[in-house]
Design a protein around this motif. Sequence first.
Motif, mmCIF file in Angstrom:
data_model
loop_
_atom_site.group_PDB
_atom_site.id
_atom_site.type_symbol
_atom_site.label_atom_id
_atom_site.label_comp_id
_atom_site.label_asym_id
_atom_site.label_seq_id
_atom_site.Cartn_x
_atom_site.Cartn_y
_atom_site.Cartn_z
ATOM 1 N N LYS A 7 37.363 35.300 31.398
ATOM 2 C CA LYS A 7 38.545 35.928 30.650
ATOM 3 C C LYS A 7 38.054 37.316 30.652
ATOM 4 C CE LYS A 7 39.494 31.929 27.557
ATOM 5 N NZ LYS A 7 38.917 31.271 26.250
ATOM 6 N N ARG A 8 36.787 37.659 30.632
ATOM 7 C CA ARG A 8 36.301 38.927 30.836
ATOM 8 C C ARG A 8 36.682 39.641 32.108
ATOM 9 N NH1 ARG A 8 31.588 37.639 28.472
ATOM 10 N NH2 ARG A 8 30.425 37.497 30.349
ATOM 11 N N GLN A 9 36.628 39.013 33.269
ATOM 12 C CA GLN A 9 36.992 39.507 34.564
ATOM 13 C C GLN A 9 38.411 39.778 34.594
ATOM 14 O OE1 GLN A 9 35.268 36.624 37.079
ATOM 15 N NE2 GLN A 9 33.558 37.668 37.313
ATOM 16 N N THR A 10 39.201 38.899 34.002
ATOM 17 C CA THR A 10 40.701 39.382 34.129
ATOM 18 C C THR A 10 41.190 40.306 33.318
ATOM 19 O OG1 THR A 10 41.048 37.261 32.389
ATOM 20 C CG2 THR A 10 41.119 36.645 34.976
ATOM 21 N N LEU A 11 40.350 40.536 32.033
ATOM 22 C CA LEU A 11 40.750 41.314 31.169
ATOM 23 C C LEU A 11 40.253 42.948 31.666
ATOM 24 C CD1 LEU A 11 41.565 42.688 28.477
ATOM 25 C CD2 LEU A 11 39.306 41.814 27.540
ATOM 26 N N ASP A 12 38.968 42.846 32.407
ATOM 27 C CA ASP A 12 38.725 43.971 32.865
ATOM 28 C C ASP A 12 39.466 44.394 34.197
ATOM 29 O OD1 ASP A 12 36.246 44.126 31.448
ATOM 30 O OD2 ASP A 12 35.096 43.499 33.122
ATOM 31 N N ILE A 13 40.230 43.752 34.854
ATOM 32 C CA ILE A 13 41.029 43.878 35.951
ATOM 33 C C ILE A 13 42.488 44.635 35.155
ATOM 34 C CG2 ILE A 13 42.815 42.974 37.757
ATOM 35 C CD1 ILE A 13 40.213 41.139 38.291
ATOM 36 N N ALA A 14 42.718 43.720 34.217
ATOM 37 C CA ALA A 14 43.899 44.280 33.435
ATOM 38 C C ALA A 14 43.929 45.679 32.956
ATOM 39 C CB ALA A 14 44.399 43.320 32.450
ATOM 40 N N ILE A 15 42.793 45.864 32.532
ATOM 41 C CA ILE A 15 42.442 47.360 31.838
ATOM 42 C C ILE A 15 42.634 48.282 33.139
ATOM 43 C CG2 ILE A 15 40.603 48.719 30.646
ATOM 44 C CD1 ILE A 15 40.021 46.346 29.033
ATOM 45 N N GLU A 16 42.007 47.907 34.098
ATOM 46 C CA GLU A 16 41.812 48.969 35.412
ATOM 47 C C GLU A 16 43.360 49.050 35.836
ATOM 48 O OE1 GLU A 16 39.494 49.537 39.633
ATOM 49 O OE2 GLU A 16 38.807 47.984 38.119
ATOM 50 N N LEU A 17 44.246 47.952 35.780
ATOM 51 C CA LEU A 17 45.420 48.176 36.386
ATOM 52 C C LEU A 17 46.596 48.994 35.582
ATOM 53 C CD1 LEU A 17 46.221 44.694 37.339
ATOM 54 C CD2 LEU A 17 46.161 46.603 38.985
ATOM 55 N N ALA A 18 46.081 48.830 33.956
ATOM 56 C CA ALA A 18 46.869 49.736 33.196
ATOM 57 C C ALA A 18 46.447 51.056 33.195
ATOM 58 C CB ALA A 18 46.385 49.300 31.506
ATOM 59 N N GLU A 19 45.219 51.407 33.505
ATOM 60 C CA GLU A 19 44.837 52.824 33.705
ATOM 61 C C GLU A 19 45.701 53.314 35.069
ATOM 62 O OE1 GLU A 19 40.607 52.685 33.333
ATOM 63 O OE2 GLU A 19 40.673 52.436 31.120
ATOM 64 N N LYS A 20 45.372 52.521 36.061
ATOM 65 C CA LYS A 20 45.713 53.265 37.379
ATOM 66 C C LYS A 20 47.369 53.290 37.478
ATOM 67 C CE LYS A 20 44.975 52.496 42.297
ATOM 68 N NZ LYS A 20 44.034 51.903 43.352
ATOM 69 N N TYR A 21 48.030 52.182 36.694
ATOM 70 C CA TYR A 21 49.347 52.342 36.808
ATOM 71 C C TYR A 21 50.110 52.412 35.617
ATOM 72 C CZ TYR A 21 48.037 50.584 41.767
ATOM 73 O OH TYR A 21 47.261 50.420 42.856
ATOM 74 N N PRO A 22 49.694 53.430 34.968
ATOM 75 C CA PRO A 22 50.583 53.476 33.759
ATOM 76 C C PRO A 22 52.030 53.429 33.404
ATOM 77 C CG PRO A 22 49.497 55.642 34.248
ATOM 78 C CD PRO A 22 49.291 54.709 35.330
#
Length: 75
Positions: free
Chosen positions: A14-29
């Motif tokens: 869950k933490r890993q998928t959340l970290d990936i989601a946060i990174e995607l949100a920052e990279k692709y706003p």
Amino acid sequence: STPKPSSAASDVYKRQTLDIAIELAEKYPEKDAQWINFVELRKLVLSLKNFEDDPERCNEKILESIQQNWIDEME
């Protein structure tokens, strides 16, 4: 039947998928995660410079979790 992952493993997942989601949100706003299909989402995940996992493990269940976390991050 497939054994269920332990609670600790589930928490890491869950933490890993959340970290990936946060990174995607920052990279692709400009992207709306709600309307991204899994093919595009997989490409975006694999494009992350910090993505070091086996690309073959990036399956529909994991992508679904990443997408839901990304949608939650946008709210």
